[in-house]
Design a protein around this motif. Structure first.
Motif, mmCIF file in Angstrom:
data_model
loop_
_atom_site.group_PDB
_atom_site.id
_atom_site.type_symbol
_atom_site.label_atom_id
_atom_site.label_comp_id
_atom_site.label_asym_id
_atom_site.label_seq_id
_atom_site.Cartn_x
_atom_site.Cartn_y
_atom_site.Cartn_z
ATOM 1 N N ALA A 38 4.855 -3.797 -12.186
ATOM 2 C CA ALA A 38 5.903 -2.941 -11.997
ATOM 3 C C ALA A 38 5.944 -2.074 -10.769
ATOM 4 O O ALA A 38 6.958 -1.974 -10.087
ATOM 5 C CB ALA A 38 6.124 -1.784 -13.098
ATOM 6 N N THR A 39 4.704 -1.553 -10.172
ATOM 7 C CA THR A 39 4.587 -0.970 -9.193
ATOM 8 C C THR A 39 4.939 -1.868 -7.757
ATOM 9 O O THR A 39 5.670 -1.368 -6.858
ATOM 10 C CB THR A 39 3.336 -0.250 -8.790
ATOM 11 N N LEU A 40 4.545 -3.111 -8.014
ATOM 12 C CA LEU A 40 4.717 -4.200 -6.910
ATOM 13 C C LEU A 40 6.050 -4.511 -6.767
ATOM 14 O O LEU A 40 6.887 -4.535 -5.872
ATOM 15 C CB LEU A 40 3.863 -5.404 -7.104
ATOM 16 N N ALA A 41 6.938 -4.499 -8.100
ATOM 17 C CA ALA A 41 8.238 -4.834 -8.242
ATOM 18 C C ALA A 41 9.028 -3.857 -7.211
ATOM 19 O O ALA A 41 10.002 -4.018 -6.535
ATOM 20 C CB ALA A 41 8.591 -5.029 -9.593
ATOM 21 N N THR A 42 8.766 -2.455 -7.879
ATOM 22 C CA THR A 42 9.690 -1.216 -7.286
ATOM 23 C C THR A 42 9.238 -1.341 -5.827
ATOM 24 O O THR A 42 10.668 -0.848 -5.202
ATOM 25 C CB THR A 42 9.406 -0.245 -7.992
ATOM 26 N N ARG A 149 -2.431 1.852 -4.391
ATOM 27 C CA ARG A 149 -1.302 2.022 -3.762
ATOM 28 C C ARG A 149 -1.199 1.692 -2.214
ATOM 29 O O ARG A 149 -0.105 1.242 -1.692
ATOM 30 C CB ARG A 149 -1.049 3.756 -3.692
ATOM 31 N N SER A 150 -2.429 1.814 -1.885
ATOM 32 C CA SER A 150 -2.360 1.122 -0.029
ATOM 33 C C SER A 150 -2.065 -0.294 -0.142
ATOM 34 O O SER A 150 -1.682 -0.634 0.896
ATOM 35 C CB SER A 150 -3.730 1.570 0.596
ATOM 36 N N VAL A 151 -2.832 -1.199 -1.080
ATOM 37 C CA VAL A 151 -2.658 -2.411 -1.056
ATOM 38 C C VAL A 151 -1.060 -2.878 -1.242
ATOM 39 O O VAL A 151 -0.558 -3.527 -0.477
ATOM 40 C CB VAL A 151 -3.571 -3.098 -1.822
ATOM 41 N N ILE A 152 -0.582 -2.373 -2.100
ATOM 42 C CA ILE A 152 0.805 -2.519 -2.456
ATOM 43 C C ILE A 152 1.772 -1.987 -1.443
ATOM 44 O O ILE A 152 2.880 -2.537 -0.838
ATOM 45 C CB ILE A 152 1.203 -1.826 -3.755
ATOM 46 N N GLY A 153 1.463 -0.705 -0.668
ATOM 47 C CA GLY A 153 2.303 -0.332 0.167
ATOM 48 C C GLY A 153 2.238 -1.227 1.639
ATOM 49 O O GLY A 153 3.222 -1.350 2.249
ATOM 50 N N ASN A 154 1.062 -1.861 1.882
ATOM 51 C CA ASN A 154 0.990 -2.905 2.879
ATOM 52 C C ASN A 154 1.833 -4.043 2.610
ATOM 53 O O ASN A 154 2.191 -4.484 3.710
ATOM 54 C CB ASN A 154 -0.689 -2.902 3.208
ATOM 55 N N VAL A 155 1.737 -4.304 1.373
ATOM 56 C CA VAL A 155 2.585 -5.626 1.230
ATOM 57 C C VAL A 155 4.019 -5.310 1.478
ATOM 58 O O VAL A 155 4.859 -6.031 1.979
ATOM 59 C CB VAL A 155 2.265 -5.980 -0.335
ATOM 60 N N GLY A 156 4.513 -4.117 1.128
ATOM 61 C CA GLY A 156 5.895 -3.517 1.338
ATOM 62 C C GLY A 156 6.191 -3.463 2.660
ATOM 63 O O GLY A 156 7.153 -3.871 3.171
ATOM 64 N N TRP A 157 5.144 -2.949 3.587
ATOM 65 C CA TRP A 157 5.540 -2.898 4.964
ATOM 66 C C TRP A 157 5.628 -4.329 5.742
ATOM 67 O O TRP A 157 6.317 -4.446 6.516
ATOM 68 C CB TRP A 157 4.200 -2.050 5.450
ATOM 69 N N ALA A 158 4.683 -5.160 5.225
ATOM 70 C CA ALA A 158 4.834 -6.611 5.568
ATOM 71 C C ALA A 158 6.152 -7.258 5.197
ATOM 72 O O ALA A 158 6.943 -7.825 6.416
ATOM 73 C CB ALA A 158 3.494 -7.320 5.318
ATOM 74 N N PHE A 159 6.602 -6.955 4.242
ATOM 75 C CA PHE A 159 8.053 -7.579 3.696
ATOM 76 C C PHE A 159 8.932 -6.842 4.643
ATOM 77 O O PHE A 159 9.876 -7.540 5.275
ATOM 78 C CB PHE A 159 8.143 -6.896 2.083
ATOM 79 N N ARG A 160 8.979 -5.424 4.779
ATOM 80 C CA ARG A 160 9.869 -4.984 5.839
ATOM 81 C C ARG A 160 9.806 -5.482 7.361
ATOM 82 O O ARG A 160 10.835 -5.760 7.917
ATOM 83 C CB ARG A 160 9.847 -3.402 5.845
ATOM 84 N N LEU A 161 8.688 -5.792 7.663
ATOM 85 C CA LEU A 161 8.331 -6.307 9.199
ATOM 86 C C LEU A 161 9.149 -7.704 9.278
ATOM 87 O O LEU A 161 9.722 -8.058 10.206
ATOM 88 C CB LEU A 161 7.023 -6.341 9.592
ATOM 89 N N ALA A 162 8.876 -8.286 8.106
ATOM 90 C CA ALA A 162 9.411 -9.760 8.031
ATOM 91 C C ALA A 162 10.998 -9.753 8.158
ATOM 92 O O ALA A 162 11.629 -10.452 8.895
ATOM 93 C CB ALA A 162 8.868 -10.499 6.862
ATOM 94 N N ALA A 305 4.129 1.680 12.618
ATOM 95 C CA ALA A 305 3.316 2.972 12.646
ATOM 96 C C ALA A 305 2.724 3.285 11.203
ATOM 97 O O ALA A 305 1.626 3.881 10.947
ATOM 98 C CB ALA A 305 4.106 4.212 13.174
ATOM 99 N N GLN A 306 3.749 3.230 10.141
ATOM 100 C CA GLN A 306 3.419 3.438 8.972
ATOM 101 C C GLN A 306 2.242 2.419 8.185
ATOM 102 O O GLN A 306 1.548 2.794 7.488
ATOM 103 C CB GLN A 306 4.677 3.577 8.045
ATOM 104 N N SER A 307 2.593 1.080 8.661
ATOM 105 C CA SER A 307 1.700 0.227 8.003
ATOM 106 C C SER A 307 0.170 0.084 8.758
ATOM 107 O O SER A 307 -0.741 0.002 8.041
ATOM 108 C CB SER A 307 2.231 -1.206 8.218
ATOM 109 N N MET A 308 0.284 0.944 10.102
ATOM 110 C CA MET A 308 -1.134 1.050 10.747
ATOM 111 C C MET A 308 -1.528 2.114 9.899
ATOM 112 O O MET A 308 -2.987 2.142 9.727
ATOM 113 C CB MET A 308 -0.596 1.298 12.201
ATOM 114 N N ALA A 309 -0.996 3.254 9.680
ATOM 115 C CA ALA A 309 -1.844 4.345 9.133
ATOM 116 C C ALA A 309 -2.152 3.911 7.758
ATOM 117 O O ALA A 309 -3.245 4.108 7.294
ATOM 118 C CB ALA A 309 -0.637 5.660 8.784
ATOM 119 N N GLU A 310 -1.442 3.274 6.791
ATOM 120 C CA GLU A 310 -2.009 2.435 5.733
ATOM 121 C C GLU A 310 -3.030 1.645 5.841
ATOM 122 O O GLU A 310 -4.020 1.694 5.163
ATOM 123 C CB GLU A 310 -0.956 1.979 5.153
ATOM 124 N N LEU A 311 -3.138 0.810 6.922
ATOM 125 C CA LEU A 311 -4.216 0.001 7.255
ATOM 126 C C LEU A 311 -5.519 0.721 7.449
ATOM 127 O O LEU A 311 -6.464 0.433 7.315
ATOM 128 C CB LEU A 311 -3.897 -1.012 8.455
#
Length: 341
Positions: A38-42, A149-162, A305-311
């Protein structure tokens, strides 16, 4: 010398990063599979409306300049819908992630306590490298629930970058190079936290000593004996020296990381400015396309910047705890096999 040899040997028996991350993620999935999905989907649903902001602004600009009422209305509806959907999905995502984090934290605390309780020897309390490793793990157990949270957040940032890269490529394929200009910043965010964590582990003994001396002088019972013995000044001096031996290497490492970050972001900034100038003057695109590049580039810098902070947190804190947890699991399992053999 024996401590140095133990530390060198201990550094070699840490598990690899990706297998450790996978093991931790599987453990979390076994605990809360529905909440994790559910977290990944949202997260995915929350990222898309924000990434489309540049497209709506381009459409609005084209509609205003071309006197296209339908385009203006469509852009206005798109902007309103993106803002509303982002707020609503972010609220839902925060609540789901908070519930997931609480349940994962309880499960990880229990798992680590169970692992340490099943170790049949006291070797991990006698070796300096094991003490340093367990000290970091015990103090930062909370980071294991943040890992998800960090892994899911990084996946989301990668989606935004794409999505942003697709929007830029719609103007000209060469603009995708803006993503390449952000790669050095990402590399630095992955590389430097590992070095900082290595330095932190190498001086962890001084941090423990400084904390012990502080507790000794600040706890009512021991503090009374300290005053009777007249060694308060000695303890204060020793604590200051121990704290300095911890903080000075850490400060030097962090200043070095700051210099690398500055250089990486300077490269991205120059590339961004050159890209805007090229679209405006080099290929002479209309105003709407220039607005798209400006807004998409600005969002791109924010996403990087945000994905870098998460990474950085993932590589420096969250993943580091995952490595120590995997090591503790392997260590306890190996001793259990030896005991039953």
């Amino acid at each position: 010398m024996s401590h140095s040899r133990d530390r060198a040997a201990g550094d070699q028996d840490l598990p690899r990063a990706l297998p450790s991350l996978w093991r931790t993620m599987k453990l979390g999935y076994q605990v809360e599979p529905r909440l994790l999905l559910a977290t990944l989907a949202t997260t995915f649903m929350m990222m898309l409306p924000d990434a489309l902001l540049a497209l709506w602004l381009k459409l609005l600009t084209d509609g205003l300049l071309g006197d296209d009422r339908r385009a203006v209305i469509t852009a206005a509806i798109g902007l309103a819908g993106s803002a509303t959907a982002t707020w609503y999905l972010q609220t839902v995502d925060q609540r789901v992630q908070r519930r997931l984090g609480d349940r994962i934290a309880i499960a990880m605390e229990s798992h680590i306590a169970r692992l340490q309780a099943t170790i049949p020897t006291v070797e991990h309390q006698e070796r300096q490298d094991h003490l340093d490793r367990l000290s970091v793990l015990r103090e930062q157990t909370y980071s294991l629930d943040h890992l998800f949270r960090s892994v899911i957040g990084n996946v989301g940032w990668a989606f935004r970058l794409a999505v942003t890269a697709i929007l830029l490529a719609s103007i000209h394929p060469a603009l995708v190079l803006l993503l390449a200009a952000g790669v050095p910043a990402v590399v630095v965010s992955v590389w430097r936290p590992g070095i900082e964590r290595s330095v932190q582990e190498s001086v962890a003994a001084y941090d423990r000593l400084a904390r012990h001396l502080f507790v000794l002088a600040a706890t009512p019972g021991p503090a009374k004996e300290v005053r009777v013995a007249g060694i308060a000044d000695t303890l204060r001096t020793r604590r200051r020296e121990a704290r300095a031996r911890w903080s000075e290497p850490m400060a030097a490492t962090r200043w070095s990381s700051a210099r690398w970050q500055t250089a990486a972001w300077g490269l991205f900034g120059l590339t961004y400015v050159a890209g805007i100038a090229w679209v405006a003057n080099g290929i002479d695109r209309p105003v709407g396309d220039i607005v798209l590049v400006v807004v998409a580039g600005q969002r791109l810098s924010q996403y990087i910047a945000q994905s870098m902070a998460e990474l950085g947190f993932l590589r420096g804190v969250w993943l580091d705890s995952s490595l120590r947890l995997s090591w503790l699991e392997d260590y306890a399992a190996a001793l259990e096999r030896d005991a039953t053999a």
